[in-house]
Design a protein around this motif. Sequence first.
Motif, PDB file in Angstrom:
ATOM      1  N   GLY A   1       9.629   6.080   6.782  1.00 59.72           N
ATOM      2  CA  GLY A   1       8.524   5.711   7.660  1.00 59.72           C
ATOM      3  C   GLY A   1       8.463   4.228   7.929  1.00 59.72           C
ATOM      4  N   VAL A   2       7.324   3.787   8.424  1.00 60.36           N
ATOM      5  CA  VAL A   2       7.155   2.397   8.842  1.00 60.36           C
ATOM      6  C   VAL A   2       6.041   1.752   8.040  1.00 60.36           C
ATOM      7  CG1 VAL A   2       6.627   0.880  10.779  1.00 60.36           C
ATOM      8  CG2 VAL A   2       7.893   3.005  11.173  1.00 60.36           C
ATOM      9  N   ARG A   3       6.312   0.542   7.545  1.00 59.63           N
ATOM     10  CA  ARG A   3       5.284  -0.215   6.838  1.00 59.63           C
ATOM     11  C   ARG A   3       4.761  -1.321   7.739  1.00 59.63           C
ATOM     12  NH1 ARG A   3       7.041  -1.562   0.740  1.00 59.63           N
ATOM     13  NH2 ARG A   3       4.841  -2.159   0.692  1.00 59.63           N
ATOM     14  N   ARG A   4       3.470  -1.533   7.672  1.00 60.17           N
ATOM     15  CA  ARG A   4       2.850  -2.612   8.442  1.00 60.17           C
ATOM     16  C   ARG A   4       3.106  -3.949   7.750  1.00 60.17           C
ATOM     17  NH1 ARG A   4      -1.470   1.334   8.175  1.00 60.17           N
ATOM     18  NH2 ARG A   4      -1.793   2.357  10.185  1.00 60.17           N
TER      19      ARG A   4
ATOM     20  N   ARG B   1       7.910  11.609   4.656  1.00 62.40           N
ATOM     21  CA  ARG B   1       7.776  10.769   3.464  1.00 62.40           C
ATOM     22  C   ARG B   1       7.599  11.641   2.219  1.00 62.40           C
ATOM     23  NH1 ARG B   1       3.550   7.295   5.134  1.00 62.40           N
ATOM     24  NH2 ARG B   1       5.172   6.254   6.344  1.00 62.40           N
TER      25      ARG B   1
ATOM     26  N   TYR C   1       1.269   8.029   1.233  1.00 65.66           N
ATOM     27  CA  TYR C   1       0.471   7.517   2.354  1.00 65.66           C
ATOM     28  C   TYR C   1       0.831   8.278   3.615  1.00 65.66           C
ATOM     29  CZ  TYR C   1      -1.054   3.561  -0.482  1.00 65.66           C
ATOM     30  OH  TYR C   1      -1.625   2.764  -1.442  1.00 65.66           O
TER      31      TYR C   1
ATOM     32  N   SER D   1       0.715  -1.910   4.154  1.00 68.57           N
ATOM     33  CA  SER D   1       0.208  -0.543   4.270  1.00 68.57           C
ATOM     34  C   SER D   1       1.175   0.303   5.083  1.00 68.57           C
ATOM     35  CB  SER D   1      -1.184  -0.555   4.921  1.00 68.57           C
ATOM     36  OG  SER D   1      -1.096  -1.108   6.228  1.00 68.57           O
ATOM     37  N   TRP D   2       0.997   1.608   5.006  1.00 66.53           N
ATOM     38  CA  TRP D   2       1.944   2.537   5.624  1.00 66.53           C
ATOM     39  C   TRP D   2       1.361   3.178   6.875  1.00 66.53           C
ATOM     40  CZ3 TRP D   2       6.871   3.355   3.704  1.00 66.53           C
ATOM     41  CH2 TRP D   2       7.138   2.778   2.457  1.00 66.53           C
ATOM     42  N   VAL D   3       2.178   3.311   7.892  1.00 63.06           N
ATOM     43  CA  VAL D   3       1.772   4.020   9.111  1.00 63.06           C
ATOM     44  C   VAL D   3       1.756   5.518   8.805  1.00 63.06           C
ATOM     45  CG1 VAL D   3       2.410   4.558  11.488  1.00 63.06           C
ATOM     46  CG2 VAL D   3       2.744   2.243  10.599  1.00 63.06           C
ATOM     47  N   PRO D   4       0.672   6.231   9.111  1.00 60.10           N
ATOM     48  CA  PRO D   4       0.597   7.662   8.816  1.00 60.10           C
ATOM     49  C   PRO D   4       1.709   8.438   9.520  1.00 60.10           C
ATOM     50  CG  PRO D   4      -1.558   6.802   9.395  1.00 60.10           C
ATOM     51  CD  PRO D   4      -0.570   5.721   9.708  1.00 60.10           C
ATOM     52  N   GLN D   5       2.079   9.571   8.909  1.00 61.96           N
ATOM     53  CA  GLN D   5       3.088  10.451   9.491  1.00 61.96           C
ATOM     54  C   GLN D   5       2.494  11.838   9.703  1.00 61.96           C
ATOM     55  OE1 GLN D   5       6.235  10.188   6.504  1.00 61.96           O
ATOM     56  NE2 GLN D   5       7.428   8.869   7.853  1.00 61.96           N
TER      57      GLN D   5
ATOM     58  N   THR E   1       5.015  15.899   5.455  1.00 62.66           N
ATOM     59  CA  THR E   1       5.519  14.740   6.185  1.00 62.66           C
ATOM     60  C   THR E   1       6.923  14.383   5.698  1.00 62.66           C
ATOM     61  OG1 THR E   1       4.655  13.133   4.600  1.00 62.66           O
ATOM     62  CG2 THR E   1       3.162  13.865   6.364  1.00 62.66           C
TER      63      THR E   1
END
Length: 330
Positions: free
Chosen positions: A198-201, A220, A330, A205-209, A218
Amino acid sequence: MAVAAPGDRRRAPLRVLLAVGLAVSLPMTVPASGGHADPKPTAKQLRKELSALQKNSDKLIAEYYSSRHELQKVEKAEKAARERLRVAQADFDRESAQLRLMATEQYISGGTGAIGVMFGEVDLNGLALVEAMAAEQGARLQGFTDVRDRHRRARTEAKDRADELSDRIKELEKQKKAAEKVIGKIKDRIDRLYPTPGVRRPDGSWVPQLPSGPDNITPRMRLVRNLIAERFGVPYGIGCYRSIQDGGEHPLGRACDFMLSRGGAMPSAAEVRRGNEISAWAIKNAQRLGIMYIIYRQRIWHARTGAWKVMSNRGGTTANHYDHPHISVY
């Protein structure tokens, strides 16, 4: 002497402060490496290391299994030697008793002489046998001599086999530790090969999936589930998505339970250790894999605090998570 211009006089204190600041902030010596940290290994390098480790692991495991096979043969030989010693000891004790009886009878009947000191293991309590024994007495003595010699051989063999067995066990334990060490390195390389899911900001913090696939979890969560299943094995099953809206992450596809027993029973000591190992691994990889919290044995660990906290009693083995670690991402 030259006079500094007004502008130069105003800038002089600034130059002094900068010089002092640099002197304080810069190290006194420069490392031999130039102060640069070693670059992180690339995926190609990790795969190369992994391949070499796996070859080494296969060799160590083969040696370990071969040694186990040899140990089993030594164990059988040692057991057989102990049995022969047991039989020889019984024969020896029986013949010794008979010989003492003969000596006593000779003494009572007034015989003189001494039984050969050659039978030092038999304590005749100072009793003597006549030098010239009757034919049956000579046969008894010869029989005792044979039994005594067999007993000595059996005792020596049993000791040798016991020593060999002890040495084999120590060597096998060394081989096992060497193999486990390489296997640990393999697991580490496998963990490092997987990209961050996934993608971290920028703030960490983590972008929801969104859940996907037939398992409704998900990507993740799927990666965490698969890594744990491959690394630890979960013989009693893994439960992830459920539709019941209970305020948790299961209906969102962001949680899995790694079961350690069936039917709400308390897990065995070995399964409790498995749960501890799963939890420790999840904590170690939480930042990389986006793990939000772990619940196990009525305690919760949250990534925000990085510490375990005792939870209130929910009334049962499963409700209090004694039979499974729960992991949410997350």
